[in-house]
Design a protein around this motif. Sequence first.
Motif, PDB file in Angstrom:
ATOM      1  N   ASN A  60       1.588  -2.830  -8.235  1.00  0.00           N
ATOM      2  CA  ASN A  60       0.990  -1.615  -8.227  1.00  0.00           C
ATOM      3  C   ASN A  60       1.841  -0.509  -7.797  1.00  0.00           C
ATOM      4  O   ASN A  60       2.097  -0.363  -6.630  1.00  0.00           O
ATOM      5  CB  ASN A  60      -0.190  -1.783  -7.067  1.00  0.00           C
ATOM      6  N   ILE A  61       2.230   0.457  -8.740  1.00  0.00           N
ATOM      7  CA  ILE A  61       3.491   1.170  -8.263  1.00  0.00           C
ATOM      8  C   ILE A  61       2.839   2.712  -8.624  1.00  0.00           C
ATOM      9  O   ILE A  61       2.377   2.953  -9.829  1.00  0.00           O
ATOM     10  CB  ILE A  61       4.695   1.113  -9.286  1.00  0.00           C
ATOM     11  N   SER A  62       3.305   3.640  -7.876  1.00  0.00           N
ATOM     12  CA  SER A  62       3.128   4.963  -8.040  1.00  0.00           C
ATOM     13  C   SER A  62       4.466   5.671  -7.993  1.00  0.00           C
ATOM     14  O   SER A  62       5.219   5.205  -6.913  1.00  0.00           O
ATOM     15  CB  SER A  62       2.363   5.490  -7.235  1.00  0.00           C
ATOM     16  N   VAL A  63       4.930   6.474  -8.730  1.00  0.00           N
ATOM     17  CA  VAL A  63       6.117   7.212  -8.586  1.00  0.00           C
ATOM     18  C   VAL A  63       5.813   8.885  -8.608  1.00  0.00           C
ATOM     19  O   VAL A  63       5.190   9.230  -9.372  1.00  0.00           O
ATOM     20  CB  VAL A  63       6.906   6.759  -9.667  1.00  0.00           C
ATOM     21  N   VAL A  64       6.740   9.487  -7.717  1.00  0.00           N
ATOM     22  CA  VAL A  64       7.020  10.665  -7.526  1.00  0.00           C
ATOM     23  C   VAL A  64       8.322  11.252  -8.162  1.00  0.00           C
ATOM     24  O   VAL A  64       9.317  10.668  -7.307  1.00  0.00           O
ATOM     25  CB  VAL A  64       6.479  11.511  -6.156  1.00  0.00           C
TER      26      VAL A  64
END
Length: 348
Positions: free
Chosen positions: A210-214
């Motif tokens: 589960n990845i979020s990237v900024v």
Amino acid sequence: MASPVVSSSNGSVSVDGPKKIVIDADPGIDDSMAILMAFQSPELEILGFTTVFGNVTAETATLNALRLSEVANRSDIPVAEGCSEPLMGGKPTVVDYVHGKDGLGNITLNPETSDDVPLVPKSNNIEMAGPQFLVDTVAQHPGQVTVLALGPLTNLALALKWDTSFASNVKEIVILGGAFFALGNINPAAESNILQDPEAADIVFTSGANISVVGINITTQVKLTDEELQDIRNSNGKYAKIVTDMCVFYEAWTEKSDKFKGIFLHDPTCFVSLVRPDLFTYTQGVVRVQIEGKCRGLTLLDPGQKEWNSDNAWTVEVDGVGKPIVSVAMAAQVDEIRDYVKNLLMQP
């Protein structure tokens, strides 16, 4: 196909207690700002730090994590030194022209500030490799640990390789990295954290975690002006002096490279996405990283808006399952993020 755009829900403290996090970083001035912000956030339980090459060597990154922990009177938090070079080997490029020889804007080289930032920390890092610490910590708290990844992704790539259950056991991975449909900051194609180890980044982005990237398409919008830095310095903030001392060097580089008198809030903005995801809007899709050629380090998102006629690197199926999707920040409430950073740094 992936749903093109999703907005996150408002972040709040869990009824189960503080959010458990491990910070994987290469401090670095703006990394250090994010770490000090984490110390100011009671909604977080910092289980440990893992360090990695990047802004500085892995050895210096470890030293700086220990220094920051002592400044915050949190020497109880374990620091595990991680990878000193990319997955494929080779000497990493240290960007001391941005962060100073010590990674903290050279403030540890100034005897006048040595009382604030220990030249040699009294505490010691633990005798465990950074990737192993990630594996063990996530295994001890399955489904509960968030990794805030602020540097090259080498430690995480190895954790995924060493433990096949890591991707499903980690709660989420929040990444600072990439430049999505925008120019990079090392060259037009690539952002620094990804370019330092593209092979590792591609492993992480396609792991199914589960990845979020900024990326810097967002973080370069969030700035502190010279006047705002002075506001922080003149405040009663617990870490105001250390932060603004570090930023003297960083601001000088920003003025030279970007013709802007102030600083970009790269790592602090990613930190805000961890605690206030409601301030960001994400697009979901498959992310791949270019690992060779003049565009090495390029991050490219397929937002799932088109049916491709044939399989490609973004759609190739394994056992009937397509490549995993990640959440990429594509818009943000810039003023609110900047104010959140300022308020934390001005907090007594």
